[in-house]
Design a protein around this motif. Structure first.
Motif, PDB file in Angstrom:
ATOM      1  N   GLY A  15       8.610 -21.421  36.391  1.00 50.61           N
ATOM      2  CA  GLY A  15       9.123 -21.305  35.030  1.00 50.61           C
ATOM      3  C   GLY A  15      10.121 -22.369  34.619  1.00 50.61           C
ATOM      4  N   GLU A  16      10.565 -23.213  35.553  1.00 51.13           N
ATOM      5  CA  GLU A  16      11.527 -24.276  35.240  1.00 51.13           C
ATOM      6  C   GLU A  16      10.784 -25.596  35.053  1.00 51.13           C
ATOM      7  OE1 GLU A  16      15.515 -26.450  37.019  1.00 51.13           O
ATOM      8  OE2 GLU A  16      14.886 -24.533  37.844  1.00 51.13           O
ATOM      9  N   THR A  17      11.052 -26.269  33.940  1.00 51.71           N
ATOM     10  CA  THR A  17      10.386 -27.522  33.622  1.00 51.71           C
ATOM     11  C   THR A  17      11.165 -28.704  34.189  1.00 51.71           C
ATOM     12  OG1 THR A  17       9.452 -26.594  31.596  1.00 51.71           O
ATOM     13  CG2 THR A  17       9.551 -28.993  31.742  1.00 51.71           C
ATOM     14  N   TYR A  18      10.437 -29.592  34.853  1.00 52.46           N
ATOM     15  CA  TYR A  18      10.992 -30.839  35.383  1.00 52.46           C
ATOM     16  C   TYR A  18      10.286 -31.990  34.672  1.00 52.46           C
ATOM     17  CZ  TYR A  18      12.669 -27.935  39.237  1.00 52.46           C
ATOM     18  OH  TYR A  18      13.280 -26.962  39.993  1.00 52.46           O
ATOM     19  N   GLU A  19      11.056 -32.952  34.228  1.00 55.18           N
ATOM     20  CA  GLU A  19      10.481 -34.101  33.535  1.00 55.18           C
ATOM     21  C   GLU A  19      10.614 -35.362  34.381  1.00 55.18           C
ATOM     22  OE1 GLU A  19      12.385 -33.964  29.676  1.00 55.18           O
ATOM     23  OE2 GLU A  19      10.910 -32.485  28.988  1.00 55.18           O
ATOM     24  N   HIS A  20      10.479 -35.190  35.679  1.00 56.72           N
ATOM     25  CA  HIS A  20      10.551 -36.298  36.628  1.00 56.72           C
ATOM     26  C   HIS A  20       9.763 -35.904  37.872  1.00 56.72           C
ATOM     27  CE1 HIS A  20      13.464 -33.772  38.702  1.00 56.72           C
ATOM     28  NE2 HIS A  20      14.123 -33.667  37.563  1.00 56.72           N
ATOM     29  N   ASP A  21       9.486 -36.877  38.711  1.00 57.50           N
ATOM     30  CA  ASP A  21       8.754 -36.623  39.953  1.00 57.50           C
ATOM     31  C   ASP A  21       9.549 -35.680  40.848  1.00 57.50           C
ATOM     32  OD1 ASP A  21       7.182 -38.569  38.817  1.00 57.50           O
ATOM     33  OD2 ASP A  21       7.284 -39.942  40.514  1.00 57.50           O
ATOM     34  N   LEU A  64      -0.074 -32.439  53.501  1.00 59.91           N
ATOM     35  CA  LEU A  64       0.669 -33.217  52.524  1.00 59.91           C
ATOM     36  C   LEU A  64      -0.192 -33.332  51.286  1.00 59.91           C
ATOM     37  CD1 LEU A  64       2.957 -35.104  51.545  1.00 59.91           C
ATOM     38  CD2 LEU A  64       1.720 -36.984  52.648  1.00 59.91           C
ATOM     39  N   VAL A  65       0.309 -32.816  50.169  1.00 63.67           N
ATOM     40  CA  VAL A  65      -0.385 -32.935  48.888  1.00 63.67           C
ATOM     41  C   VAL A  65       0.378 -33.960  48.056  1.00 63.67           C
ATOM     42  CG1 VAL A  65      -1.027 -31.762  46.743  1.00 63.67           C
ATOM     43  CG2 VAL A  65      -1.270 -30.575  48.938  1.00 63.67           C
ATOM     44  N   VAL A  66      -0.339 -34.989  47.613  1.00 61.49           N
ATOM     45  CA  VAL A  66       0.263 -36.018  46.774  1.00 61.49           C
ATOM     46  C   VAL A  66      -0.416 -35.976  45.412  1.00 61.49           C
ATOM     47  CG1 VAL A  66       0.726 -38.482  46.474  1.00 61.49           C
ATOM     48  CG2 VAL A  66       0.747 -37.479  48.776  1.00 61.49           C
ATOM     49  N   THR A  94      -2.461 -35.609  39.492  1.00 65.12           N
ATOM     50  CA  THR A  94      -1.504 -34.496  39.566  1.00 65.12           C
ATOM     51  C   THR A  94      -2.076 -33.161  39.099  1.00 65.12           C
ATOM     52  OG1 THR A  94       0.338 -36.024  39.468  1.00 65.12           O
ATOM     53  CG2 THR A  94       0.800 -33.739  38.877  1.00 65.12           C
ATOM     54  N   GLU A  95      -2.853 -33.150  38.053  1.00 68.08           N
ATOM     55  CA  GLU A  95      -3.427 -31.879  37.587  1.00 68.08           C
ATOM     56  C   GLU A  95      -4.243 -31.201  38.692  1.00 68.08           C
ATOM     57  OE1 GLU A  95      -6.033 -30.062  33.895  1.00 68.08           O
ATOM     58  OE2 GLU A  95      -6.112 -32.216  34.261  1.00 68.08           O
ATOM     59  N   LYS A  96      -5.107 -31.961  39.348  1.00 66.63           N
ATOM     60  CA  LYS A  96      -5.943 -31.414  40.436  1.00 66.63           C
ATOM     61  C   LYS A  96      -5.104 -31.128  41.686  1.00 66.63           C
ATOM     62  CE  LYS A  96      -9.869 -31.521  38.308  1.00 66.63           C
ATOM     63  NZ  LYS A  96     -10.470 -30.259  37.883  1.00 66.63           N
ATOM     64  N   ALA A  97      -4.089 -31.973  41.931  1.00 62.78           N
ATOM     65  CA  ALA A  97      -3.222 -31.761  43.094  1.00 62.78           C
ATOM     66  C   ALA A  97      -2.441 -30.453  42.962  1.00 62.78           C
ATOM     67  CB  ALA A  97      -2.267 -32.934  43.262  1.00 62.78           C
ATOM     68  N   VAL A  98      -1.998 -30.139  41.757  1.00 63.66           N
ATOM     69  CA  VAL A  98      -1.296 -28.870  41.518  1.00 63.66           C
ATOM     70  C   VAL A  98      -2.235 -27.702  41.796  1.00 63.66           C
ATOM     71  CG1 VAL A  98      -0.315 -27.400  39.701  1.00 63.66           C
ATOM     72  CG2 VAL A  98       0.484 -29.760  39.977  1.00 63.66           C
ATOM     73  N   GLU A  99      -3.468 -27.804  41.336  1.00 68.70           N
ATOM     74  CA  GLU A  99      -4.440 -26.738  41.596  1.00 68.70           C
ATOM     75  C   GLU A  99      -4.635 -26.555  43.102  1.00 68.70           C
ATOM     76  OE1 GLU A  99      -8.070 -27.729  39.548  1.00 68.70           O
ATOM     77  OE2 GLU A  99      -7.091 -27.656  37.582  1.00 68.70           O
ATOM     78  N   ARG A 100      -4.773 -27.674  43.812  1.00 73.41           N
ATOM     79  CA  ARG A 100      -4.973 -27.597  45.273  1.00 73.41           C
ATOM     80  C   ARG A 100      -3.734 -27.038  45.969  1.00 73.41           C
ATOM     81  NH1 ARG A 100      -7.974 -26.177  49.012  1.00 73.41           N
ATOM     82  NH2 ARG A 100      -8.089 -27.489  50.846  1.00 73.41           N
ATOM     83  N   PHE A 101      -2.555 -27.472  45.529  1.00 75.03           N
ATOM     84  CA  PHE A 101      -1.304 -26.944  46.075  1.00 75.03           C
ATOM     85  C   PHE A 101      -1.272 -25.423  45.922  1.00 75.03           C
ATOM     86  CE2 PHE A 101       2.990 -25.387  45.336  1.00 75.03           C
ATOM     87  CZ  PHE A 101       3.653 -25.835  46.464  1.00 75.03           C
ATOM     88  N   ASN A 102      -1.584 -24.933  44.741  1.00 77.54           N
ATOM     89  CA  ASN A 102      -1.553 -23.491  44.491  1.00 77.54           C
ATOM     90  C   ASN A 102      -2.573 -22.747  45.352  1.00 77.54           C
ATOM     91  OD1 ASN A 102       0.575 -23.448  42.606  1.00 77.54           O
ATOM     92  ND2 ASN A 102      -0.813 -23.989  40.943  1.00 77.54           N
ATOM     93  N   ALA A 112       4.616 -31.187  49.272  1.00 83.19           N
ATOM     94  CA  ALA A 112       3.986 -31.770  48.086  1.00 83.19           C
ATOM     95  C   ALA A 112       4.901 -32.787  47.417  1.00 83.19           C
ATOM     96  CB  ALA A 112       3.623 -30.677  47.094  1.00 83.19           C
ATOM     97  N   ILE A 113       4.297 -33.869  46.978  1.00 84.78           N
ATOM     98  CA  ILE A 113       4.989 -34.903  46.222  1.00 84.78           C
ATOM     99  C   ILE A 113       4.190 -35.073  44.937  1.00 84.78           C
ATOM    100  CG2 ILE A 113       5.730 -37.323  46.161  1.00 84.78           C
ATOM    101  CD1 ILE A 113       5.573 -37.196  49.297  1.00 84.78           C
ATOM    102  N   PHE A 114       4.841 -34.814  43.802  1.00 86.86           N
ATOM    103  CA  PHE A 114       4.141 -34.872  42.526  1.00 86.86           C
ATOM    104  C   PHE A 114       4.714 -35.957  41.628  1.00 86.86           C
ATOM    105  CE2 PHE A 114       3.400 -30.300  43.613  1.00 86.86           C
ATOM    106  CZ  PHE A 114       2.015 -30.369  43.704  1.00 86.86           C
TER     107      PHE A 114
END
Length: 118
Positions: A15-21, A64-66, A94-102, A112-114
């Motif tokens: 629920g917290e938005t980050y606007e950086h890597d 490791l998910v990048v 990143t969109e697909k990496a987030v899905e894989r991370f989840n 994970a590094i996004f």
């Protein structure tokens, strides 16, 4: 832990938005990516240098998910791959990496590094 990538330039973690890597550790700890380390050496933060990657190898992990960015610009340097030899490495936009991370989170210990922009 819920991670979402609503689009270019931001990622939402619990629920917290980050606007950086960001880096997410297997323990769930979230911190800013130390991309200036790679940028100082390569003139860009789009090359994940071993010196930077070493900063994140604080906790034991299996995968490791990048997230390589919206357009897929971030990449692991060959020397960085050597640091994670024997570990599963997933590099995706990143969109697909987030899905894989989840998908992996809760089943395996994931580091994970996004990259949230390009």
């Amino acid at each position: 832990m819920k991670v979402e990538y609503p689009g270019f330039g931001r990622i939402v973690i619990n629920g917290e938005t980050y606007e950086h890597d960001v880096v997410i550790y297997p323990s769930g700890k979230v911190e800013d990516r130390k991309k200036w380390i790679s940028k100082r050496k390569h003139g860009t933060s789009h090359r994940l240098d071993p010196e930077e990657l070493r900063e994140y190898l604080k906790e034991d992990f299996e995968v490791l998910v990048v997230g390589t960015g919206f357009y897929g610009y971030l990449s692991l340097l060959p020397e960085s791959r050597g640091l994670v030899k024997g570990k599963e490495v997933v590099e995706l936009p990143t969109e697909k990496a987030v899905e894989r991370f989840n998908e992996l989170r809760g089943k395996k210990r994931v580091l994970a590094i996004f990259h949230v922009t390009c």
